[in-house]
Design a protein around this motif. Structure first.
Motif, mmCIF file in Angstrom:
data_model
loop_
_atom_site.group_PDB
_atom_site.id
_atom_site.type_symbol
_atom_site.label_atom_id
_atom_site.label_comp_id
_atom_site.label_asym_id
_atom_site.label_seq_id
_atom_site.Cartn_x
_atom_site.Cartn_y
_atom_site.Cartn_z
ATOM 1 N N LEU A 184 0.820 -1.215 0.000
ATOM 2 C CA LEU A 184 0.000 0.000 0.000
ATOM 3 C C LEU A 184 0.851 1.261 0.000
ATOM 4 O O LEU A 184 0.559 2.229 -0.715
ATOM 5 N N ARG A 185 1.926 1.257 0.783
ATOM 6 C CA ARG A 185 2.730 2.470 0.905
ATOM 7 C C ARG A 185 3.468 2.829 -0.388
ATOM 8 O O ARG A 185 3.957 3.939 -0.530
ATOM 9 N N GLU A 186 3.525 1.874 -1.324
ATOM 10 C CA GLU A 186 4.115 2.195 -2.617
ATOM 11 C C GLU A 186 3.301 3.254 -3.353
ATOM 12 O O GLU A 186 3.819 3.932 -4.244
ATOM 13 N N LEU A 187 2.035 3.413 -2.967
ATOM 14 C CA LEU A 187 1.186 4.434 -3.587
ATOM 15 C C LEU A 187 1.597 5.841 -3.168
ATOM 16 O O LEU A 187 1.087 6.818 -3.722
ATOM 17 N N GLN A 188 2.517 5.961 -2.200
ATOM 18 C CA GLN A 188 3.037 7.267 -1.814
ATOM 19 C C GLN A 188 4.191 7.721 -2.709
ATOM 20 O O GLN A 188 4.615 8.871 -2.613
ATOM 21 N N SER A 228 13.503 13.082 0.978
ATOM 22 C CA SER A 228 13.196 13.258 -0.443
ATOM 23 C C SER A 228 11.762 12.831 -0.747
ATOM 24 O O SER A 228 11.090 13.432 -1.599
ATOM 25 N N ASP A 229 11.266 11.798 -0.039
ATOM 26 C CA ASP A 229 9.869 11.381 -0.207
ATOM 27 C C ASP A 229 8.914 12.476 0.251
ATOM 28 O O ASP A 229 7.873 12.716 -0.373
ATOM 29 N N ILE A 230 9.255 13.133 1.351
ATOM 30 C CA ILE A 230 8.423 14.220 1.866
ATOM 31 C C ILE A 230 8.398 15.374 0.866
ATOM 32 O O ILE A 230 7.333 15.947 0.591
ATOM 33 N N VAL A 236 3.591 17.031 -5.022
ATOM 34 C CA VAL A 236 2.403 16.474 -5.680
ATOM 35 C C VAL A 236 1.122 17.011 -5.045
ATOM 36 O O VAL A 236 0.191 17.451 -5.745
ATOM 37 N N LEU A 237 1.053 16.981 -3.733
ATOM 38 C CA LEU A 237 -0.167 17.402 -3.044
ATOM 39 C C LEU A 237 -0.421 18.894 -3.219
ATOM 40 O O LEU A 237 -1.576 19.331 -3.278
ATOM 41 N N SER A 238 0.654 19.670 -3.318
ATOM 42 C CA SER A 238 0.501 21.097 -3.614
ATOM 43 C C SER A 238 -0.002 21.302 -5.031
ATOM 44 O O SER A 238 -0.944 22.071 -5.267
#
Length: 355
Positions: A184-188, A228-230, A236-238
């Motif tokens: 599931l976390r791969e979707l991040q 780097s993930d953050i 993306v969210l912005s």
């Protein structure tokens, strides 16, 4: 800790954690049916807080996971929460992972769980929400994908849930951060996140036009993201202009408990040990997201001071889960009052240092 919970907790802690969880929820329902007020002689004083275009009676909520099927939301609202988030719900019912799958670490006010999105399916949750007689606060619905749905088809699961709960929810949370559903976390990851959230944002706008109301959509992230993930997630969210972010879910790490035998149990760790890590991710997201995207701080809140620390790190609202298990309903009022004092304090002084 209020007397009723102080008496009940030692008895509950003699039981398996998941058994005690179910028993407590059934007891809350019974008490609510009898008295309507449960364990609190009075709810917290109103502290209206406007976020995501919604007015919350107070800024302290219940995190998803405690009431997966929205069977107990009315009783949970009666404890004094300003908002209750139900779920995570999936399109089809699923049993979750084999038992035992929830473990207390009482000396650290922590829990390890690997429940695995055990729920009765989105239609059952929707039916339960439709049957609610009263809402004393804001209702969030947390959505996910079925365990046997491959990631390349996950979008369809999330879209199905979003469409089903949209007219019933005050806000919807997209859960892509549980460690208990394989992959599931791969979707991040940046491109997967952009595809999934982009599709959901388009559906959100279509559903808003269809139902004549705009329901905010939030994304819940993990505490285990690298710097780097953050950065990538914030970008993306912005770009996609989500309505909010919840930071964070449980951790696959074992801070402060790695020396204990239970640390070998698979699952996500919550409670006091995740406080520092979750708050660091919260603070990093706050500095990388525009102010138009508010944050909910969750992870490790065991006191009013912890709630204020989340505020200082950039949270507009907070959520509790494990803290409720260890502190009982007294934690809600304590957090509300601490957050009220922090907000009403002069801009200089009376603000605790960030942790």
């Amino acid at each position: 800790m209020r007397p009723a919970y102080a008496l009940a907790r030692p008895l509950l802690f003699r039981l398996d954690a998941e058994t005690a969880h179910g028993l407590t929820l059934r007891a809350l329902d019974t008490l609510h049916a009898i008295s309507g007020r449960l364990l609190l002689p009075r709810p917290p004083k109103p502290f209206p807080t406007r976020v995501f275009g919604l007015t919350f009676p107070n800024p302290v909520g219940l995190a998803a996971g405690l009431d997966k099927n929205a069977l107990h939301a009315e009783a949970l609202f009666a404890l004094g929460f300003g908002f209750v988030e139900v779920g995570t719900v999936t399109p089809r019912p699923q049993a979750g992972n084999p038992k035992p799958r929830m473990f207390r670490i009482a000396e650290h006010s922590a829990i390890i769980n690997r429940l695995g999105f055990n729920n009765d399916g989105v239609d059952a949750l929707a039916h339960n929400v439709e049957r609610m007689r009263t809402r004393r606060g804001v209702l969030g619905i947390n959505i996910g994908k079925n365990k046997d749905t491959p990631n390349e088809l996950a979008e369809a699961d999330y879209l199905h849930c979003l469409e089903r709960v949209y007219p019933l929810a005050d806000y919807v949370t997209v859960n892509i951060s549980s460690p208990n559903t394989a992959g599931l976390r791969e979707l991040q990851e940046e491109q997967a996140l952009r595809r999934l959230v982009g599709a959901l944002r388009e559906a959100q706008e279509r559903l808003g036009a269809r139902h004549g109301k705009r329901v905010p959509m939030l994304v819940k992230i993990a505490p285990d993201l690298s710097d780097s993930d953050i950065e990538a997630a914030a970008r993306v969210l912005s770009d996609l202009q989500v309505d909010g972010v919840i930071a964070t879910n449980t951790t696959i790490g074992r801070p402060d408990v790695e020396h204990l035998p239970v640390a070998d149990e698979a699952g996500g760790l919550s409670g006091r040990p995740v406080m520092a890590q979750a708050t660091t991710v919260l603070r990093m997201m706050r500095t990388r997201l525009p102010e138009t995207i508010p944050l909910i701080g969750v992870g490790g809140i065991l006191s009013g001071a912890d709630a204020v620390t989340k505020m200082a790190a950039g949270a507009s609202l907070v959520q509790c889960y494990s803290g409720l298990v260890y502190r009982g309903p007294a934690l809600i009022d304590e957090c509300v009052e601490a957050m009220r004092r922090r907000k009403e304090a002069p801009s200089r002084g009376n603000v605790p240092p960030e942790q």
